[in-house]
Scaffold this motif. Structure first.
Motif: not given
Length: 800
Positions: A254-256, A266-267, A277-285, A244-252
């Motif tokens: 924010e870190y992006a 490039l992220v 997770f990709t959608g969250s990267i787009v939203d934040f970065a 199990v990978f415990p990370g969340t899309a939101l965390e990804m």
């Protein structure tokens, strides 16, 4: 949509996420090769690409991670390299993302000197895959998940041999901030990969976003190339027998944003991630402004596999060790002619211990085939020392052979203004990403006057620029002549250093010891000349780093008079030098035979170690005592140093080889039938996992200390482990993929079902908690594996 090359480094580009995670969710059986789906189930792959594109991914990574002939052979697909890779590109394009990245993963082989794979074999595999991806129309190539800088560099060279498209490279770093196999840090990886033609560098897999952020900051500070970041969705955990990978899309997401602020352009994301997770990267970065990047420091940057050296204004004087040169060194020349590298290794360690920042490597002795010996020497040293190498030869075939395999950024010694030299050396420097020593001589020889030498340098500089090199690739040697024969020669050299450094803005180098040739008191003259040269702007010196001397005022003044032409025929200097002792104190003895044997083991000296064993036994020491009192403590000392982070895997592997050679020689002196082994060990990588490097290192370490090891290889079934366990004392199970932890559990159970053999587990994804849950022993590294095996056998025999 603009070409990806025009967008690179100008805006944030979002790369897609994990393919494997999505295939697991689609219930694709794990025994099926993912690339085979490109033909047998193309709709599954296309749908994954489509989902990532809908989430906002601008760069789709083709489903070709295992697409070399070497990897495909494990599934019987090696005759379909072009078909499977080209299909991967078509499916990625059909998914709808604007840009297609042709994905190239590791071959699974380990290059020399850490493994047995030869450069050309791996190069050809990468070249074949890259050609197939390029032929189908990718926008760029993405070389990823590299744990060995040698393989990463090889892949870039192969890619560059078939295309001018952008080539991206990402390495995988461990929690210690180094590539797991080669021990390379982010800064060093960036220098080496940029030199051979990478368009962007970065990191993926291995770590979660939190652990990756400081490494991104370090890499971004070390290069002007765009930086790529693709972390896992946190560090994996084993929950209910599943990874199990415990990370969340939101965390990804924010870190992006923090990655972009740290210098990333490039992220994306890696294992455990999904389109969410990709959608969250787009939203934040995506709309974030790229961080400003500092201009590169002027000067020449060189790199060994585990360290960077910068030469130029504002940097400390770089000392280049000169001793690995057979001229005037009979012992070194004889060893090279015999095909041995023990003296090369010895001189390398002595010089780095004495503070050398780089090592000059010259094997040009009569009877030595340089094109064969030089690359072997370079490989041996790349696994032994961390400092960059200076490849010193006029044999252009040998130069290319050495440059090709060296897993760092080398300095070529040298190119001159001679037409043949320019035509042969400059293209090699460009092709293999090396810097070059520029000699101030041409077809007419060495000019006497400083301005004439500078004129030669200017011409060579123009030729170098035309070939594709820059000023930061050039280190100028204005040539040091002997003061005994050229009274004004040292002055001309100093004047030329001053002009090249201050007027041309180029870094400078001098072979210091040349100045004292033919005169007494050479160390004092060398020391004084070095002081004068540094004052004139010298940035690097070829010296004997063990030769240190302090001069009193009178001696320094007399030396300066000789060097600056104020002491005709050096008469005053000769009188002074012959009346006073200024030679350095001879080095201490190399020690007694046990000390020398221990040192040979620690240095990985496979040539000397067996002979020293013979010498000890010839003195009346019992073979068993040699093993117990000399060999074993030596390898244990190195293992302890590895645990403290003072040495890395290359040194450990070399020491194990020397230990094995010495151990075998000691056993040969025992009476026939009396040589017993320490215990029987079965070792293998569990079903579904074809990684072998960790297993291979452990096997080598165990064999070096007298254990009888049955190496079952990789992708080993539980039944095969059980069959081999019947006659074993210990069974060692290895895994480097989180997806195979369940198979490790099954294999451990199968072993226990057939007999009393102890079970040990290890590998990059295995933790002590997981081992405890299996009731198995555990080791996190190769030295620990030997200790764990020893303890398990002793415990078992104690019970018996």
């Amino acid at each position: 949509m603009p070409d990806i090359g025009r967008r690179l480094g100008r805006e944030v580009l979002v790369i897609d996420g994990a393919m494997g995670t999505m295939l697991q969710r689609a219930a694709v059986p794990p025994e099926i090769a993912p690339m085979q789906l490109n033909i047998t189930a193309p709709e599954v792959i296309e749908e994954v690409h489509r989902l990532y594109a809908l989430a906002g991914a601008e760069c789709a990574t083709t489903n070709s991670f295992g697409g070399t002939r070497i990897k495909l052979a494990a599934h019987g697909l090696d005759d379909q390299v072009a078909e499977l890779n080209r299909a991967a590109v078509r499916l990625a394009r059909a998914g709808g993302a604007p840009h297609i990245l042709g994905d190239i993963g590791p071959t699974g082989l380990v290059l020399e000197p850490l493994g047995t794979a030869v450069f050309d074999e791996v190069f050809d595999a990468f070249r074949e895959q890259a050609a197939a991806l390029v032929a189908e129309g990718v926008d760029a190539l993405l070389i990823e998940t590299m744990t060995d800088i040698a393989e990463a560099r090889c892949a870039v060279l192969a890619a560059r041999s078939v295309t001018d498209l952008p080539v991206f490279v990402t390495c995988t770093f461990g929690l210690n901030g180094r590539m797991d196999l080669s021990g390379t840090e982010p800064e060093t990886a960036a220098v080496i990969l940029a030199a051979v033609g990478a368009s962007a560098v970065g990191m993926n897999c291995g770590l979660g976003p939190e652990q990756m952020l400081p490494l991104v900051e370090r890499m971004a500070a070390a290069t002007t190339l765009p930086v790529i970041v693709q972390p896992n969705a946190g560090l994996p955990q084993l929950v209910g027998g599943a990874t199990v990978f415990p990370g969340t899309a939101l965390e990804m997401g924010e870190y992006a944003a923090r990655f972009v602020d740290a210098g990333a352009a490039l992220v994306g994301s890696c294992c455990g991630s999904t389109p969410e997770f990709t959608g969250s990267i787009v939203d934040f970065a995506k709309e974030r402004r790229l961080a400003g990047r500092a201009a590169p420091t002027a000067g020449v940057t060189l790199a060994g596999p585990r360290g960077v050296v910068r030469i130029g204004p504002g940097q400390p004087l770089a000392r280049i060790g000169e001793r690995i040169n057979p001229t005037g060194k009979k012992r070194l020349a004889d060893s090279l002619r015999a095909g041995a590298l023990d003296v090369v290794r010895e001189y390398a360690i002595e010089q780095t211990d004495a503070g050398a920042d780089l090592l000059d490597v010259n094997v040009g002795a009569a009877g030595v085939v340089q094109s064969d010996v030089l690359p072997k020497a370079v490989l041996a040293l790349s696994g032994l020392v961390d400092v960059p190498l200076v490849i010193d030869t006029t044999d252009h075939a040998a130069l290319e052979a050495a440059l090709r395999v060296y897993p760092g950024r080398a300095l070529i010694n040298s190119v001159s203004g001679e037409a043949d030299s320019l035509a042969a050396v400059l293209p090699l420097a460009v092709r293999y990403g090396a810097a070059v020593v520029v000699l101030a001589l041409d077809d007419d020889g060495i000019p006497h006057a400083a301005d004439a030498r500078v004129a030669v340098v200017r011409r060579v500089r123009e030729e170098a620029h035309a070939a594709g090199l820059t000023d930061d690739d050039l280190l100028v040697d204005t040539l040091v002549l002997a003061a005994a024969t050229e009274e004004m020669g040292a002055s001309a050299t100093l004047d030329a250093i001053r002009t090249v450094s201050h007027d041309l803005g180029l870094a400078t180098l001098a072979g210091v010891s040349n100045v004292s040739h033919g005169l007494p008191g050479r160390p004092a003259l060398n020391a004084r000349f070095l002081t004068l040269a540094v004052a004139a702007g010298l940035n690097a010196a070829i010296v004997n780093p063990s030769e240190r001397i302090e001069l009193d005022d009178a001696t320094a003044s007399a030396a300066a008079d000789v060097l600056l032409g104020r002491d005709p025929r050096a008469e005053r200097w000769i009188a002074l030098a012959t009346s006073q002792a200024h030679e350095p104190v001879p080095p201490a003895s190399g020690g007694d035979v046990p000390t020398r044997l221990g040192r040979a083991i620690e240095r990985g000296d496979t040539d000397s170690a067996p002979d020293l064993v013979d010498e000890l036994i010839g003195e009346g020491i019992a073979p068993q005592a040699v093993i117990a009192e000399v060999l074993t403590p030596a390898i244990q000392r190195l293992g302890d140093a590895y645990g403290r982070g003072e040495v890395f895997l290359p040194q450990l592997i070399a020491a194990a080889d020397a230990m094995k050679a010495a151990f075998g020689r000691a056993k040969s002196h025992l009476p026939e039938g009396s040589a017993a082994h320490e215990g029987r060990v079965v070792f293998g990588t569990v079903k579904g996992d074809i990684h072998s490097i960790g297993k291979d290192i452990c096997v080598s370490m165990l064999e070096s200390q007298g254990y009888l090891v049955e190496d079952l290889g990789v992708d080993v079934s539980p039944e095969r482990f059980a069959e081999a366990a019947v006659a074993a004392d210990v069974v060692c199970l290895s895994a480097l993929m989180t997806t195979t932890l369940r198979n490790m559990e099954i294999a451990a159970g199968a072993v226990r079902a057939v007999g009393p053999a102890s079970v040990l587990v290890g590998g990059a994804v295995v933790t002590r908690d997981f081992a405890d849950s299996l009731g198995a022993g555990y080791s996190e590294d190769a030295p620990g594996c030997v200790s764990a095996v020893r303890e398990a056998i002793e415990t078992s025999r104690g019970r018996a």
